[in-house]
Every structure is written in structure tokens, then in C-alpha cells.
Design an enzyme around this catalytic site. Structure first.
Site, PDB file in Angstrom:
ATOM      1  CG  ASP A 311      -2.210   0.839   0.911  1.00 28.45           C
ATOM      2  OD1 ASP A 311      -2.132   1.744   0.052  1.00 28.45           O
ATOM      3  OD2 ASP A 311      -3.252   0.613   1.544  1.00 28.45           O
TER       4      ASP A 311
HETATM    5  C1  NOJ Z   1      -4.114   3.851   0.031  1.00 28.54           C
HETATM    6  C2  NOJ Z   1      -5.285   2.940   0.177  1.00 28.54           C
HETATM    7  O1  NOJ Z   1      -5.176   2.247   1.394  1.00 28.54           O
HETATM    8  C3  NOJ Z   1      -5.429   1.931  -0.940  1.00 28.54           C
HETATM    9  O2  NOJ Z   1      -6.662   1.278  -0.814  1.00 28.54           O
HETATM   10  C4  NOJ Z   1      -5.313   2.591  -2.265  1.00 28.54           C
HETATM   11  O3  NOJ Z   1      -5.463   1.638  -3.297  1.00 28.54           O
HETATM   12  C5  NOJ Z   1      -3.974   3.287  -2.375  1.00 28.54           C
HETATM   13  N1  NOJ Z   1      -3.852   4.279  -1.304  1.00 28.54           N
HETATM   14  C6  NOJ Z   1      -3.797   3.983  -3.714  1.00 28.54           C
HETATM   15  O4  NOJ Z   1      -4.659   5.038  -3.820  1.00 28.54           O
END
Ligand code: NOJ
Length: 769
Positions: A311
Site C-alpha cells: 500500500d
Molecule cells: C491507500 C489505500 O489504502 C489503498 O486502498 C489505495 O489503493 C492506495 N492508497 C492507492 O490510492
């Protein structure tokens, strides 16, 4: 979890169905390409980043982080945020792309910019390797569909598929080849803001959704339209302590395997291309650097063969967790754990070359991760079917009539009617409808969280929707009255208007940023002055329906108990067509059919509250010494599976066709359902089981099947269920699967609390012959 066969052997590229020969071909091409890459180019393929912003004006500071915070907390309007952004210069990282130091872009929403970076990669980098363009598509792309939580309340896989299909097409024409969805975190705690992105609290339902979404995203269409999907966030993110986002998770193996892993297993079986590791630490190890999760369980036990992406900035956060000395060590630990791609930390590209030189990471570790990424680039036709920017095609596709109609149809099926004393649907005698509440006209709120790619101009408000559908001669008026703040200034004007109206639709709930990422809440009551206003409104003595716009189950006991509030429609955030979908339901043009995929607790202090809990030794009851709170009812406000219709359904004759069955057989039951009302309606017939005695305490009920059926007035249907005995098994605290013979109670009914019950018996192995 057992190792399963990889079911993704049939890889499809473009419109051509391919087989294992083509899969071998992909592997050969990827290996050949790898052999021509420098170490830095290989690591570049493991690096993903977004554009950066810097001030374009002297004396003006670009403080994007603070602006985002202010916007999400309602202190900065989206317009002002965008105005400030327009004073910044965007760096699309073209130099990094050109030099092969970046293989993937995150959340680049602008199709012209996508074209630009893709052109740089293909034409100007040494090996011409195209970029993976990864974007969050969890509820459509430009046409915004209901939130994932709302979608799960449809209990309708056609709704789920349509949303994924529409998002896929709109994203694909815009140059996106990879989506960060489905989000598969089981959410048992309404305080957690990301419950809105989740498929609800049940692993069986979530598993069905996982398979439907992954297949829809990834399946190639005639013209080659397909996107790689990502199952996220691996794993148990929904179990964060106290429902606080990003917090720590401490979990038994049995709950990990029984509750949180199954939707991911379904995604893997459906051939999901990528898995995103989660932010939190599980039992002390940040998921991003957990070899047990990313390699042993995900690949070893579940058979995943795609690539793992972290993430955002989660690699560098291992230092903050306190499990890596510095970012360099974090890069090594995460890669070696099985994290193939680093999202946004840029630690891989910065430190891995040196780590290889120092022998702390082997080049073959880099090669393995790089191959996984390259194979997906080949599989998705990035080298062969190069995406061409086509403004006309984009314009004709995004937010087209067909997509908006699909969003409207989906919206109608996701809303859940929680209360109705008979005032809904709005009678044809009503000549003047008053709509109250700022949220009714708040386009951003109606779109809801994770809708950055949407377009507010197309958003249908509730007043607009009602005006679109009311018969001629009926007036629809809107008075603001109240919002989510403490402000009571407009109360009197609104109450006076209410006294003059024939019917009142009061719209309450949450703004777009009150749920979603980093939006946990301790108090689940309606925020600000809303409860106070609704109490006074209920006293006006007019037929009053409350429409809830919100991301999470709220503590709405005061509305449920108030006889002055005749109806409650849980409309969640339904997206672009919210106003039309809600209007069709209120006016009776569609008979609501949504059912809750999450439990509604009476109070936030009761969370996490979920239906599939063990019985305990002292289950709650009137006796003092039982498991309960002193100050709230034991039963939930609304149970899992609950939802009303404008008609009624009668359940009878639940029969178990296999009163005794073996571990190799199926449990078969049927139940008769009749529409006893006077209009067509859809019912979700739900099947639950309870393993009465086992070596570990089992949940009081577990969903094992559901069927959504449509019945005309007076029509009867015999609904059959078959559950392979194997699905009655469970995991122990070593992560081993157990299938234990004995007595099972089987329930079929309208929700997790209101169901008929019969018993049956799984035979002991010795009794099988
Ligand atoms: C953080 C989020 O937790 C995740 O779900 C997302 O896909 C990514 N950022 C990219 O935006």
C-alpha cells in the site's frame, strides 16, 4: 488453507482465448526481456509512484498534505483545493520513466497525462517497456456507482458485475490497465471508516463478490478491454484495534483463516493478478514485510501467482512501526518477504541496487519479482495492444447514458428499507413534497468517498430525482434546514415549511469524508444537530421519511423508536444517479430489495458487533450474569440480512433433504417462500448453519448460501440449497482445516435473526459405508 490448483491457466490476451502454450509464451517473452535489463531497470519495474506537485508561483507554498487534510475535514472546499492545485506545477516523473527507474504510475486520473507518460515510457526509455497505470476503481470510474458496502447490500452479483464492468470500460478507454480493487476486507466494526469500501461483515458474501469482481475486471472483451485487478488489503485490515484506521491487529489463527482470508482465496481462485498488502501490523509484523502472509500463506497455501504491491508508502512505514532500522532495511525486508512492488515509498529504487551490491539481497530475488510484473504486462497486452489516446472514444464512453442507467439500476437495488409504518411508497394523493437537509443537495456527499474520478456536474440530487419522477401536479420543494454541523440557525424556517407540507423527506447522515480512509469515528450517532432536528421534525405530525446518506451503520435508535418518523431508507452513498434511484424507491416505482450486509449496533460502544459470533458460555439474556451491556439491548438495532419490502414474504416448510449426510456429500434443504402482499417484490432467501458441537466454539450462525428471487403477488417459490459438506468445516488455531461430524442446525429465512430451523447430522467417517 490448502494449496489449490491454479485456475488461471487459461490466460486471455486481447480477444483471443489463449491456453498454457500462450502462458509459456508470456513467460518466455518476460524472461527474454529480463535478460536484457540492467539491475536498475529491473528494480524500476518494481517501483510505482504518482506525480508530485510543487509551487509554480514565487512566495506560494505547495502544502498538499495539509490541504487534503483540511478538505477532508470540511475546512477547505474542493473548489478552493483545486484552485490551489492549479497554482502548482505537476512533475510527471518523465525523467525517471525515461531512465527506466519507474515501471508503474499510481492514481493518474487525467487521460491526457496518462498518454504523455505512456508515450515517454514506450518511445523514450531504452527498452520501451510500457507502464502499468494503476488507479482506485472500487465503485466505477467516471460514472460513480454505489459504495462497495452498498453494493454488498444488493446481495445481487449482477449489480456487482455491472459496476465492475462499467468501471473497467471507462477506466480502460482512459488508459488505465490496472485497478486497485476489489477491496475485500471483512468489516465487523462500524467505527472503522473503511467499512464503506468493504463487502460487509460476512466472508461467504464477500467471497462471492470477490470472484464476480475479479472475473469481470480481468475478462477480455471483444475489443481487448480488460484491466488487471488487485485484491486488497492483505490481510485483516478490518480488524484494526478499536476500529481506528491503520491501527494494530492481534488475531487468532482461526479467525484469520475463517473470516479474513476466505474472500482473498476466492479472488486468487478467480485468477486475480495482484494483491495489495495492508498498512497495519498483524500480531506485531507489518503486513508489508510479513513473509508468512505474502509468501507462505498467499503463494504457498493459496496458490497466488501474480505480484504483490505494497500500500502507499507502507514500505517506509516499517521504520515507523519499529520493525526496520531504516528505509534501506525496510526495502530489503519487504522484498524478501514477497512484496514485489513498492507503492510510493521509492525505497526499492533508492536502496535495492546498493543492497544487491552488498549481497544483502540477491539479484535472483529482484529477478523473481520483476518477472512477476513483466508477465502481467505481457498478459494484459501492454506490449502488443498499445493503448491509444482517443478523445472521441473517451468522451463517448465515460458517463454515457447506458452507464448512468446502469448506475441508477444498481442504486435502486442497494438501498435498504429499514422502517416503514406504511407511509412509503409516497401515496399518489400527496401533492406537495418537502425535502429537508443539506445532504439532499450535496453532490459530493451523494457521490460519497472514493469518487475522485467522478464528475459532480452529472450528480443527480434527491430533489432533482424526485422532480424527475413525481406525477404531474406534484410539487417538490427543498429547504436546507439542517446539516451535519451543530448549527441550528435554519431549524425554525424548515419546521415551519414542514407544517405546511403533505409529506416530508428528511435527508440525514454523513458527508463524503466522514467515512472512508482515515475516517474512523467513536460516536456512531448522527453527527451535529441532526438528531435534535429530526426529533423536532417528528413532532410536526406530518408523514416523515428519513433518507440516510452515509458510509457506515449508524446508531439510529432514536429514529427507529420515534413514531413520528414513519420510514427510514438506508440509501448509503449511491453515486452519480443517487437522486433518481432514491426517488424511484420513495415513489414506489421500484420496490426496495436491499438487505443489510452489516449489523447495525445500538451504540458505538457495542462495536464490533456482528452476527456470526460464538455463543459464549453465558449468552446474553435477562439473567444478570450473562454476556451483555447493562445500558443497551442485547440484540442489534438491525441484524445482518435485514431489509423490508413494500410487499411481505411468508416462509414455510423448511425441509432438510439429507437429514444424514457424509463428509463427501452435500447438505440439501429446501424452503417455501410466498409473496403474501399485493405487489411484485424481490426477496433474498438466506441460508445459515450452526455447528452445534465442535472442538472449537463455532458461530451461532454462518451464512452458507443466498438466493435473490422475484415473486408476483400470491406467487410461491420452493428455494433449494446445496452446501458441500466440506464447506461446513473450519480452521483451527494452527491454520489447519477441520471437518467435524455431528449435529448441524440449518436456518432459512429473511435475515440472520428471523429464520426457520431444522437439524441434520454429518456422519462420522466410520459410519460412511
Ligand atoms: C491507500 C489505500 O489504502 C489503498 O486502498 C489505495 O489503493 C492506495 N492508497 C492507492 O490510492
Amino acid at each position: 488453507m490448502e494449496k489449490t490448483e491454479n485456475r488461471n491457466m487459461e490466460v486471455k490476451t486481447g480477444s483471443v482465448k489463449t491456453d498454457s502454450i500462450q502462458k509459456d509464451n508470456i513467460k518466455t517473452r518476460a524472461r527474454d526481456l529480463l535478460s536484457r535489463m540492467t539491475l536498475e531497470e529491473k528494480i524500476g519495474q518494481l517501483s510505482q509512484a504518482g506525480s508530485t506537485m510543487a509551487s509554480a508561483l514565487p512566495g506560494f507554498e505547495a502544502d498538499i498534505g495539509s490541504w487534503v487534510t483540511e478538505m477532508m475535514e470540511g475546512r477547505l472546499s474542493k473548489e478552493e483545493f483545486e484552485r490551489r492545485l492549479s497554482m502548482c506545477r505537476e512533475d510527471l516523473r518523465e525523467e525517471e520513466i525515461r531512465s527506466g527507474r519507474l515501471g508503474s504510475f499510481v492514481n493518474l486520473y487525467d487521460d491526457e497525462k496518462v498518454a504523455k507518460v505512456q508515450k515517454t515510457a514506450i518511445q523514450e526509455s531504452r527498452l520501451h517497456i510500457p507502464l502499468l497505470i494503476g488507479v482506485d476503481v472500487i465503485r466505477g470510474y467516471r460514472t460513480i456507482f454505489p459504495t462497495p458496502l452498498a453494493q454488498s447490500c444488493s446481495f445481487d452479483m449482477d449489480v456487482v458485475r455491472t459496476c465492475a464492468q462499467t468501471g473497467k470500460r471507462e477506466a480502460w478507454v482512459s488508459g488505465v490497465n490496472w485497478v486497485f480493487g476489489p477491496m475485500l476486507d471483512i468489516a465487523r466494526d462500524a467505527r472503522w471508516g473503511r467499512i464503506v469500501e468493504s463487502p460487509g461483515e460476512d466472508p461467504y458474501l464477500a467471497g462471492q463478490i470477490a470472484a464476480a469482481q475479479v472475473k469481470t475486471f480481468q475478462e477480455p472483451e471483444e475489443d481487448g478491454c480488460r484491466v488487471a485487478a488487485t485484491a486488497k488489503h492483505f490481510v485483516a485490515y478490518g480488524a484494526v484495534s478499536g476500529g481506528q484506521d491503520y491501527n494494530t491487529v492481534d488475531l487468532s489463527k482461526k479467525i484469520l483463516y475463517d473470516i479474513y482470508l476466505p474472500p482473498f482465496k476466492k479472488a486468487v481462485d478467480a485468477g486475480v493478478s495482484a494483491v495489495m498488502s495492508a498498512f497495519h501490523d498483524l500480531d506485531g509484523v507489518p503486513c508489508t514485510m510479513s513473509r508468512e502472509l505474502l509468501t507462505d500463506i498467499l503463494r504457498g497455501e493459496m496458490g497466488f501467482d501474480g505480484f504483490v504491491v505494497s500500500d502507499a508508502e507502507a514500505v517506509k512505514q516499517c521504520v515507523v512501526h519499529g520493525t526496520a532500522r531504516d528505509e534501506k532495511e525496510a526495502a530489503a525486508l519487504c522484498l524478501l518477504a514477497g512484496g514485489d512492488m513498492d507503492m510510493s515509498s521509492l525505497d526499492y529504487i533508492q536502496y535495492l541496487p546498493q543492497l544487491v551490491e552488498e549481497g544483502r539481497v540477491k539479484e535472483e530475488d529482484i529477478d523473481r519479482a520483476c518477472l512477476r510484473v513483466l508477465e502481467k504486462k505481457f498478459e494484459y497486452g501492454l506490449f502488443d495492444n498499445v493503448w491509444q489516446y482517443d478523445e472521441e472514444k473517451i468522451r463517448k464512453t465515460v458517463l454515457c447514458d447506458a452507464h448512468r442507467k446502469a448506475a441508477r439500476e444498481a442504486g435502486k437495488r442497494c438501498a435498504v428499507l429499514l422502517k416503514n409504518d406504511g407511509i412509503l411508497p409516497i401515496s399518489r394523493e400527496i401533492k406537495n413534497i418537502l425535502v429537508l437537509g443539506a445532504l439532499s443537495e450535496d453532490k459530493e456527499a451523494l457521490m460519497g468517498p472514493w469518487s475522485f474520478t467522478g464528475n459532480k456536474e452529472y450528480q443527480v440530487t434527491i430533489t432533482e430525482g424526485l422532480r424527475n419522477y413525481v406525477p404531474e401536479g406534484v410539487s417538490v420543494t427543498w429547504v436546507r434546514g439542517f446539516d451535519v454541523s451543530e448549527d441550528e440557525t435554519d431549524f425554525e424556517e424548515a419546521l415551519e415549511a414542514a407544517r405546511q407540507a403533505d409529506f416530508i423527506v428528511a435527508v440525514a447522515g454523513e458527508t463524503a469524508f466522514m467515512s472512508g480512509e482515515a475516517s474512523s469515528r467513536a460516536d456512531l450517532h448522527l453527527a451535529g444537530s441532526q438528531e435534535r432536528f429530526l426529533k423536532r421534525l417528528a413532532g410536526c405530525g406530518k408523514p416523515t421519511a428519513v433518507v440516510l446518506i452515509n458510509g457506515r451503520p449508524l446508531a439510529i435508535g432514536p429514529l427507529k423508536e420515534n413514531p413520528g418518523i414513519g420510514a427510514i431508507l438506508e440509501a448509503w452513498h449511491l453515486g452519480t444517479e443517487a437522486g433518481n434511484a432514491i426517488a424511484e424507491i420513495l415513489l414506489g416505482l421500484y420496490n426496495p430489495s436491499g438487505r443489510l450486509s452489516v449489523t447495525f449496533a445500538n451504540e458505538g460502544g457495542q462495536e464490533p458487533m456482528y452476527y456470526n459470533h460464538p455463543n459464549t458460555g453465558k449468552p446474553g439474556g435477562s439473567f444478570k450474569f450473562t454476556s451483555k451491556y447493562q445500558d443497551v439491548p442485547i440484540r442489534p438495532l438491525y441484524p445482518f440480512g435485514y431489509g423490508l419490502s413494500y410487499t411481505t414474504f411468508d416462509y414455510r416448510d423448511l425441509v432438510v433433504d439429507t437429514p444424514v449426510f457424509s463428509a463427501e456429500e452435500e447438505l440439501k434443504v429446501h424452503v417455501t417462500v410466498e409473496n403474501t402482499g399485493d405487489r411484485f417484490g424481490e426477496e433474498t432467501v438466506q441460508l445459515y448453519v450452526h455447528d452445534v458441537t465442535a472442538s472449537l466454539a463455532r458461530p451461532v450462525k454462518e451464512l452458507k448460501g443466498f438466493r435473490k428471487i422475484g415473486l408476483r403477488p400470491g406467487e410461491t417459490s420452493v428455494v433449494e440449497f446445496s452446501v458441500p459438506a466440506e464447506e461446513l468445516g473450519f480452521y483451527d488455531n494452527q491454520g489447519r482445516r477441520r471437518l467435524e461430524p455431528g449435529t448441524f442446525e440449518v436456518f432459512a429465512g429473511r435475515n440472520s435473526e428471523d429464520a426457520l430451523m431444522v437439524s441434520c447430522e454429518m456422519r462420522k467417517p466410520s459410519e460412511n459405508n
